[in-house]
Design an enzyme around this catalytic site. Structure first.
Site, short mmCIF file in Angstrom:
data_model
loop_
_atom_site.label_atom_id
_atom_site.label_comp_id
_atom_site.label_asym_id
_atom_site.label_seq_id
_atom_site.Cartn_x
_atom_site.Cartn_y
_atom_site.Cartn_z
N ARG A 44 -24.51 32.87 27.81
CA ARG A 44 -23.14 32.91 28.32
C ARG A 44 -23.12 33.01 29.85
O ARG A 44 -22.27 32.42 30.52
CB ARG A 44 -22.39 34.10 27.70
CG ARG A 44 -22.02 33.89 26.24
CD ARG A 44 -21.08 34.96 25.73
NE ARG A 44 -21.77 36.18 25.36
CZ ARG A 44 -22.22 36.46 24.13
NH1 ARG A 44 -22.08 35.59 23.16
NH2 ARG A 44 -22.80 37.62 23.87
N PHE A 49 -16.51 25.55 18.43
CA PHE A 49 -16.90 26.70 17.61
C PHE A 49 -16.81 27.95 18.48
O PHE A 49 -17.75 28.75 18.56
CB PHE A 49 -18.31 26.53 17.03
CG PHE A 49 -18.53 25.22 16.32
CD1 PHE A 49 -18.11 25.03 15.02
CD2 PHE A 49 -19.16 24.16 16.97
CE1 PHE A 49 -18.31 23.82 14.37
CE2 PHE A 49 -19.37 22.96 16.34
CZ PHE A 49 -18.94 22.78 15.03
N ASP A 78 -11.74 26.22 17.29
CA ASP A 78 -12.39 26.89 16.17
C ASP A 78 -11.49 26.73 14.95
O ASP A 78 -10.27 26.60 15.09
CB ASP A 78 -12.63 28.38 16.47
CG ASP A 78 -13.70 28.98 15.57
OD1 ASP A 78 -14.84 29.13 16.05
OD2 ASP A 78 -13.40 29.30 14.40
N ASP A 91 -21.78 25.27 19.86
CA ASP A 91 -22.50 26.41 19.26
C ASP A 91 -22.09 26.54 17.80
O ASP A 91 -21.39 27.49 17.41
CB ASP A 91 -22.19 27.70 20.03
CG ASP A 91 -23.01 28.88 19.53
OD1 ASP A 91 -24.08 28.66 18.94
OD2 ASP A 91 -22.57 30.03 19.75
N CYS A 104 -28.80 27.36 15.59
CA CYS A 104 -29.32 28.66 15.13
C CYS A 104 -29.98 28.51 13.76
O CYS A 104 -30.24 29.50 13.08
CB CYS A 104 -28.19 29.69 15.06
SG CYS A 104 -26.87 29.27 13.92
#
Length: 406
Positions: A222, A238, A260, A310, A350
């Site tokens: 970030r 996201f 989102d 992300d 991820c």
């Protein structure tokens, strides 16, 4: 008590190699025999086929990961009774706390991961600190056996006022455990807690948010977005509750568009934006499926100077890697078409099953199909309070690349 007095698990021939490399997992197919009855979570002494002692581990009869290692020898390992085993766990909690206290990356935050499971030598335990609240996840039989004692001790170490359990992850079902959440220690209202991270304030819903309420693993990434965001029109896909969006605004972004699918997450994002003094002129919030919204932006001819991708985990296991690769390629290709020349793309995965080299190849393939020239200018990983144990590469799950469209 010595290994001779402990229930024994004997491995098949040749199946001790990973344990000799200090990998903490023993799969069910590696076990030749269990010499005495074992209760779920009970500690067993592990032996090779030739009866060489390998260490101690916690038994899990329902999981494919049949045993998680506590130790790879018996020196300094206080095994039984269980009160002595707890002393080992307490020492590891103390060590994890000391390492976080020494971490210069955490100096400007009152929220951090205290225990990162296997990588902090406590398999299956997650402990996240949010100011004076600690959120725990017990994801294996071994730590489940000491649930109350661990909660009490972590509360003492951190000076927490409230300890809350979020053992609601699906992985518990693989351990033969039901999902569970609720207060564990102290007094709390379950209301969101305000944390501060590098001057940005966030409301964290630790009772109902994703994971334990916040994505602590992206802290340092970030800050990178903040570094590059000055004067740019930013698209945060996201966005969840606005970790990247607010850092972009703190970095001087001209405008941020956050997308989102979760209305609850976006309501929290708006609350976070207001808490930090940002107006609707600076932040556009869109509730939509990101894949569909990117296509809509393309049809509208919208473009951005900096785009953040992300997404959630596309491939929880290696069996799903091929499907995940298609998803990552599709979404990155669409993003590249919305990126202005010299614009930046921060893209993440991820998915533990998607390794860094494969992820970079996927991004390169997306650039080729999008007809753009792309430079890789930086790589990213999880923040320093999510360490990766040298013998446990599975802990290295977060991959990120900063790309520039030439």
């Amino acid at each position: 008590m010595s290994s001779d007095q402990t229930p024994k698990i004997i491995l098949k021939p040749g199946r001790d190699k990973s344990i000799l490399r200090r990998h903490p997992w023993i799969f069910s197919g590696a076990i030749k025999s269990i010499e005495e009855p074992l209760q779920p979570g009970e500690t067993a002494a592990i032996y090779s086929h030739q009866m060489d002692f390998l260490g101690f581990g916690a038994f899990s009869p329902s999981s494919q990961i049949r045993c998680r290692m506590w130790s790879f020898d018996d020196s300094g390992f206080e095994l039984l009774p269980e009160a002595k085993l707890l002393k080992t766990i307490y020492r590891r909690i103390d060590n994890a706390f000391r390492l976080r206290a020494e971490d210069i990356q955490l100096n400007k935050s009152n929220a951090y991961r205290l225990i990162h499971a296997e990588s902090d030598l406590i398999p299956g335990l997650i402990a996240d600190v949010y100011h004076d609240v600690v959120v725990l996840q017990f994801l294996s039989r071994g730590v489940e056996r000491f649930r109350d004692e661990i909660a009490d001790y972590i509360a003492q170490v951190t000076d927490a006022t409230f300890v809350y359990e979020r053992s609601d992850a699906e992985v518990r079902t693989l351990e033969g455990l039901s999902e569970r959440e609720g207060p564990l220690w102290g007094q709390g209202t379950n209301a969101p807690v305000i944390i501060t991270e590098n001057r940005v304030q966030f409301y964290v819903d630790y009772t109902g948010g994703h994971k334990t309420g916040f994505y602590l693993d992206q802290r340092e990434n970030r800050l990178k977005v903040r570094k590059y965001a000055g004067g740019k029109e930013v698209l945060d896909c996201f966005s969840y509750t606005g970790g990247f969006s607010l850092n972009a605004l703190f970095g001087g972004a001209q405008k941020v568009t956050a997308v989102d699918i979760s209305g609850d997450a976006l309501a929290r994002l708006q609350e976070n934006a207001t808490q930090n003094g940002f107006s609707s002129d600076q932040l556009e919030i869109i509730q939509a499926d990101v894949f569909k919204q990117l296509r809509l932006f393309r049809d509208q001819g919208r473009q951005f100077n900096l785009i953040i991708l992300d997404p959630p985990k596309f491939a929880p296991t290696r069996k799903q890697v091929q499907r995940a690769a298609r998803g990552y390629k599709d979404i990155n290709l669409m993003a590249m078409k919305l990126l202005r020349p010299n614009g930046l793309l921060f893209t993440f995965s991820c998915s533990g099953g998607v390794e860094q080299d494969l992820f970079q190849k996927i991004i390169a393939g997306a650039a080729l199909d999008a007809g753009v020239d792309l430079q890789f200018i930086d790589k990213m990983t999880q923040s320093s309070d999510h360490p990766v144990l040298s013998s446990f590469p599975e802990g290295d799950y977060l991959k990120g690349i900063v790309c520039r469209r030439v």
